[in-house]
Scaffold this motif. Structure first.
Motif, short mmCIF file in Angstrom:
data_model
loop_
_atom_site.label_atom_id
_atom_site.label_comp_id
_atom_site.label_asym_id
_atom_site.label_seq_id
_atom_site.Cartn_x
_atom_site.Cartn_y
_atom_site.Cartn_z
N MET A 26 0.85 -1.17 0.00
CA MET A 26 0.00 0.00 0.00
C MET A 26 0.90 1.24 0.00
N LYS A 27 0.83 2.05 -1.07
CA LYS A 27 1.63 3.25 -1.20
C LYS A 27 0.78 4.47 -0.84
N ILE A 28 1.17 5.19 0.21
CA ILE A 28 0.46 6.38 0.67
C ILE A 28 1.31 7.60 0.32
N SER A 29 0.67 8.63 -0.26
CA SER A 29 1.40 9.84 -0.59
C SER A 29 0.48 11.06 -0.49
N LEU A 30 1.11 12.22 -0.34
CA LEU A 30 0.39 13.49 -0.34
C LEU A 30 0.66 14.15 -1.68
N GLU A 31 -0.40 14.51 -2.38
CA GLU A 31 -0.28 15.04 -3.74
C GLU A 31 -0.94 16.40 -3.86
N GLU A 32 -0.44 17.19 -4.81
CA GLU A 32 -1.06 18.48 -5.11
C GLU A 32 -2.48 18.25 -5.64
N ILE A 33 -3.34 19.21 -5.38
CA ILE A 33 -4.70 19.16 -5.92
C ILE A 33 -4.72 20.10 -7.12
N LEU B 95 -6.14 16.83 3.27
CA LEU B 95 -5.47 17.56 4.36
C LEU B 95 -5.36 19.02 3.98
N MET B 96 -5.55 19.90 4.95
CA MET B 96 -5.30 21.32 4.73
C MET B 96 -4.68 21.89 5.99
N TRP B 97 -3.58 22.63 5.82
CA TRP B 97 -2.99 23.32 6.96
C TRP B 97 -2.74 24.78 6.59
N ILE C 217 -3.25 22.64 11.57
CA ILE C 217 -3.90 21.68 10.68
C ILE C 217 -5.40 21.90 10.83
N TRP C 218 -6.02 22.39 9.75
CA TRP C 218 -7.44 22.74 9.80
C TRP C 218 -8.34 21.62 9.30
N ARG C 219 -7.86 20.83 8.37
CA ARG C 219 -8.69 19.77 7.81
C ARG C 219 -7.89 18.49 7.69
N PHE C 220 -8.54 17.39 8.00
CA PHE C 220 -7.91 16.08 7.86
C PHE C 220 -9.04 15.06 7.79
N MET C 221 -9.16 14.40 6.66
CA MET C 221 -10.22 13.40 6.52
C MET C 221 -9.76 12.27 5.61
N ILE C 222 -10.31 11.09 5.90
CA ILE C 222 -10.13 9.92 5.05
C ILE C 222 -11.53 9.47 4.64
N ASP C 223 -11.71 9.19 3.36
CA ASP C 223 -13.00 8.75 2.85
C ASP C 223 -13.50 7.54 3.63
N GLU C 224 -14.80 7.50 3.83
CA GLU C 224 -15.43 6.43 4.62
C GLU C 224 -14.98 5.03 4.18
N GLY D 57 -4.62 7.09 7.31
CA GLY D 57 -4.57 8.37 8.00
C GLY D 57 -3.31 8.55 8.82
N ARG D 58 -2.88 7.48 9.48
CA ARG D 58 -1.67 7.54 10.31
C ARG D 58 -0.45 7.86 9.44
N VAL D 59 -0.32 7.20 8.31
CA VAL D 59 0.82 7.45 7.42
C VAL D 59 0.73 8.85 6.84
N ALA D 60 -0.45 9.25 6.41
CA ALA D 60 -0.63 10.57 5.79
C ALA D 60 -0.33 11.70 6.78
N LEU D 61 -0.82 11.58 8.00
CA LEU D 61 -0.56 12.63 8.98
C LEU D 61 0.93 12.69 9.32
N SER D 62 1.57 11.57 9.40
CA SER D 62 3.01 11.54 9.64
C SER D 62 3.76 12.27 8.52
N GLN D 63 3.36 12.01 7.28
CA GLN D 63 3.98 12.69 6.14
C GLN D 63 3.72 14.20 6.19
N ALA D 64 2.50 14.58 6.55
CA ALA D 64 2.15 15.99 6.63
C ALA D 64 2.98 16.70 7.71
N ILE D 65 3.11 16.08 8.86
CA ILE D 65 3.90 16.68 9.94
C ILE D 65 5.35 16.86 9.50
#
Length: 145
Positions: free
Chosen positions: A1-8, A60-62, A72-79, A87-95
């Protein structure tokens, strides 16, 4: 499972806007579309799509509120993608990304004080509760850098 933060951007913003949390979580999370609009018309907002295996699954939005504080104002994972560790991996990357901010001294996040899952989750990253926000509604937690 590859988790990444990408531009919108033009190619993925509709998919990000279509992401949603469970019905019982609706009151805890702002709409992604509203967050993207908010970030467009305000300075110092950073938005990232959370991807899992090349598919957007979260948001994610900060905001750099001062030279020394990022919130950090927004953080959500689709249902359909919750409870998989994304979420754990993504938040770690964001921090990690946020910590690259020059002059940074604090990262803060707010959450519903009646949400014990949030408290446990955020404290596992080092966030320490400092009390209710200025509106007296949400718990404010901080990481000192």
């Amino acid at each position: 499972m590859k988790i990444s933060l990408e531009e919108i951007n033009k190619s993925n913003y509709e998919q990000v806007c279509d992401l949603d949390v469970a019905e019982d979580q609706q009151a805890l999370v702002a709409c992604n579309m509203w967050s993207l609009v908010e970030s467009f018309y305000n300075d110092n907002h950073t938005c990232k799509a959370i991807y899992c295996n090349d598919q957007p699954v979260g948001f994610l939005m900060w905001v750099q509120e001062t030279p020394t504080k990022v919130s950090i104002w927004r953080f959500m994972i689709d249902e359909s993608h919750q409870n998989k560790g994304i979420g754990r991996v993504a938040l770690s990357q964001a921090i990690t990304l946020i910590k690259q901010t020059s002059e940074l001294k604090f990262i803060e996040i707010c959450y519903n004080p009646k949400n014990p899952v949030a408290k446990t989750f955020y404290s596992s990253f080092g966030f320490e509760e400092v009390g209710l926000d200025e509106d007296g509604e949400d718990m404010l937690a901080v990481i000192a850098i």
